[in-house]
Design a protein around this motif. Structure first.
Motif, PDB file in Angstrom:
ATOM      1  N   PRO A  59      19.825  18.952  23.701  1.00 22.78           N
ATOM      2  CA  PRO A  59      20.051  19.326  21.975  1.00 22.78           C
ATOM      3  C   PRO A  59      19.590  18.160  21.166  1.00 22.78           C
ATOM      4  O   PRO A  59      19.301  16.866  21.590  1.00 22.78           O
ATOM      5  CB  PRO A  59      21.571  19.524  21.872  1.00 22.78           C
ATOM      6  N   THR A 103      19.283  26.243  22.524  1.00 26.66           N
ATOM      7  CA  THR A 103      18.061  25.835  22.701  1.00 26.66           C
ATOM      8  C   THR A 103      17.503  26.787  23.668  1.00 26.66           C
ATOM      9  O   THR A 103      17.892  27.192  24.640  1.00 26.66           O
ATOM     10  CB  THR A 103      17.830  24.428  23.347  1.00 26.66           C
ATOM     11  N   SER A 120      14.998  25.289  18.902  1.00 27.54           N
ATOM     12  CA  SER A 120      16.658  25.388  18.897  1.00 27.54           C
ATOM     13  C   SER A 120      17.072  25.335  17.703  1.00 27.54           C
ATOM     14  O   SER A 120      16.397  25.112  16.466  1.00 27.54           O
ATOM     15  CB  SER A 120      16.839  23.583  19.309  1.00 27.54           C
TER      16      SER A 120
END
Length: 490
Positions: free
Chosen positions: A51, A175, A210
């Motif tokens: 992330p 994501t 994401s």
């Protein structure tokens, strides 16, 4: 095409779908095969998502990538492994690319807008490929250490320990590593059951992108303890929750292990000043669980918290305070009855320090080490490995890899007593410098569960992060086959 030919190709295609390889014998056409027992073979491709690390101007993030030696598939003399920023192109430079197993590689960024990363590893670098993302925020209200092992994409995740309280800011990062869109649903459960969310259903995550979602925007309820359920109705995603507090730092909350009627949360620090258990029963049945702390000397039952009752569909939180009393331990939850046990997910919110010098981390329930597990980012000072054998004695092999600056690996065999937790400092590589990886291999005995704590204290604040060590799934079961020409006559 006659009927026998149709059956022949149908069987061959089905076998290839199961095993991941085509089955060819001799110089002629493919022949059907019959499954026997399964063999464990190294995976040939791995995928990970990391992330976006932090929006703070005071953050520095280090990525450490590593693949252990020894599990490459036969003939896999080559391989690639690296991470690319979401939205990157073929010309984008990879982050922390590996060239060989057994030696970690690091990359560092100080950008406040550092993007999420998507990566793949293949060939000899695929089995056990692990990437650790460690962020240090050295100033501001979010100061602390944020650590997470980059996750394998999947279609379902459970996050007990999330929150929408006034002093928390929790973002779930979704994501999508694939070339098609994923559609994700987010469900929140508090102590009374399901929370109404107007925007949690049907969240589209575009290809190779994401999406962060602030949990407090999904509901008007302010709940200290929540369970977040992430499901992808189409596609797959990587998911992690960035949980920040106003006064006690924060950390990444990673997914709990799959729901089970018994769960293990290994590696509560000896100096934890506050421990809070958050659990959720995922089926239609309530769960009644026995609570035990496995210390370095044996199992104890916390006074006043001998059992916990978890109602179906509701999040239950238990304040265990300073349960470790200066001795490292692992929390184990097991059914109080042999029949009617209900599956649960669980996590611990752990606080170290006092007053304004507090820091928070999370410890979710984890899966056992079937073969091998790795923590990629370890330092010469500040790493603590916790191992617990809840049901039977076990032996493990611990290997500290070469460092990013070279050195020679160090291997040690450790015997774990049944019903105890062993906390140790992994040896640094001989003559090495920089970060190194620690790999734990199951050798014999009962099941073993593990975690690694990384301490990076600063200005009196005991900044730390904890990562669980589930099995790295570097091996896949492939059915053994043999010829069975009789199928042509069926």
């Amino acid at each position: 095409m006659n009927r026998s030919t149709i059956s022949l190709f149908g069987v061959t295609a089905a076998l290839a779908a199961v095993t991941g390889v085509a089955v060819l014998t001799g110089a002629g056409a493919p022949e059907p095969a019959r499954a026997d027992t399964a063999a464990s073979l190294p995976v040939e491709r791995s995928a990970l998502t990391c992330p976006s690390p932090s929006g703070s101007d005071f953050a520095t993030t280090t990525y450490t990538a590593f693949t252990p030696k020894g599990d490459a598939a036969a003939g896999s003399s080559a391989g690639t492994a690296g991470l690319l920023p979401v939205g990157g192109t073929a010309k984008t430079k990879a982050v922390a690319p590996l060239s060989e197993p057994g030696k970690p590689v690091t990359a560092t960024t100080g950008k406040s807008d550092a993007p999420a990363l998507i990566g793949t590893a293949d060939g000899k670098l695929a089995p056990g490929w692990t990437v650790q993302q460690t962020t240090v925020i050295d100033a501001g209200p979010a100061r602390g250490v944020l650590g997470a092992a980059c996750t394998q994409p999947d279609s379902e995740f459970w996050f007990p320990g999330a929150s929408t309280s006034a002093d928390r800011q929790d973002y779930v990062h979704l994501t999508n590593p694939d070339d098609t869109s994923a559609v994700v649903d987010l469900e929140l459960y508090d102590k009374n059951g399901t929370l109404t969310t107007e925007t949690g259903d049907g969240i589209t995550v575009p290809p190779q992108s994401s999406v962060p979602v602030l949990l407090s925007t999904l509901t008007t309820d302010k709940a200290e303890d929540l369970t977040l359920h992430v499901t992808a109705r189409t596609g797959r995603v990587g998911a992690s929750v960035l949980a920040s507090t106003a006064k006690a730092g924060g950390d990444w909350l990673t997914p709990s292990a799959d729901p089970a009627d018994s769960v293990v949360l290994p590696g509560i620090p000896a100096d934890a000043t506050d421990v809070r258990l958050i659990a959720y029963a995922t089926s239609d049945d309530d769960a009644d669980l026995k609570v035990q702390l496995l210390t370095t000397t044996g199992a104890i039952t916390p006074a006043g918290h001998e059992t916990v009752h978890i109602k179906s569909g509701m999040t239950t939180a238990v304040d265990l305070a300073d349960i470790t009393k200066g001795e490292a331990g692992s929390l184990v939850l097991t059914p109080t009855a042999t029949q009617g046990a209900a599956p649960v997910v669980a996590a611990l919110r752990i606080t170290r320090g006092k007053g304004t010098d507090q820091e928070t981390a999370f410890l979710p329930a984890t899966a056992k080490i079937t073969d091998r597990a790795t923590a990629a980012d370890n330092r010469a000072k500040g790493s603590t490995l916790s191992l617990t054998a809840p049901t039977a004695a076990a032996t493990v092999r611990i290997t500290s890899s070469a460092g990013t600056g070279g050195g020679t690996p160090v291997t040690k065999t450790v015997t774990l007593k049944a019903g105890t937790t062993t906390a140790l400092t992994p040896a640094a590589p001989t003559g090495g410098k920089g970060a190194f990886a620690v790999t734990v291999e199951a050798v014999s005995g009962g099941p073993v569960y593990a975690s690694r704590m990384l301490e990076l204290p600063q200005d009196g604040v005991p900044m730390f992060t904890i990562q669980t060590l589930p099995d790295d799934r570097s091996l896949v079961a492939v059915p053994k086959t043999e010829e069975d020409l009789s199928i042509l006559n069926r």
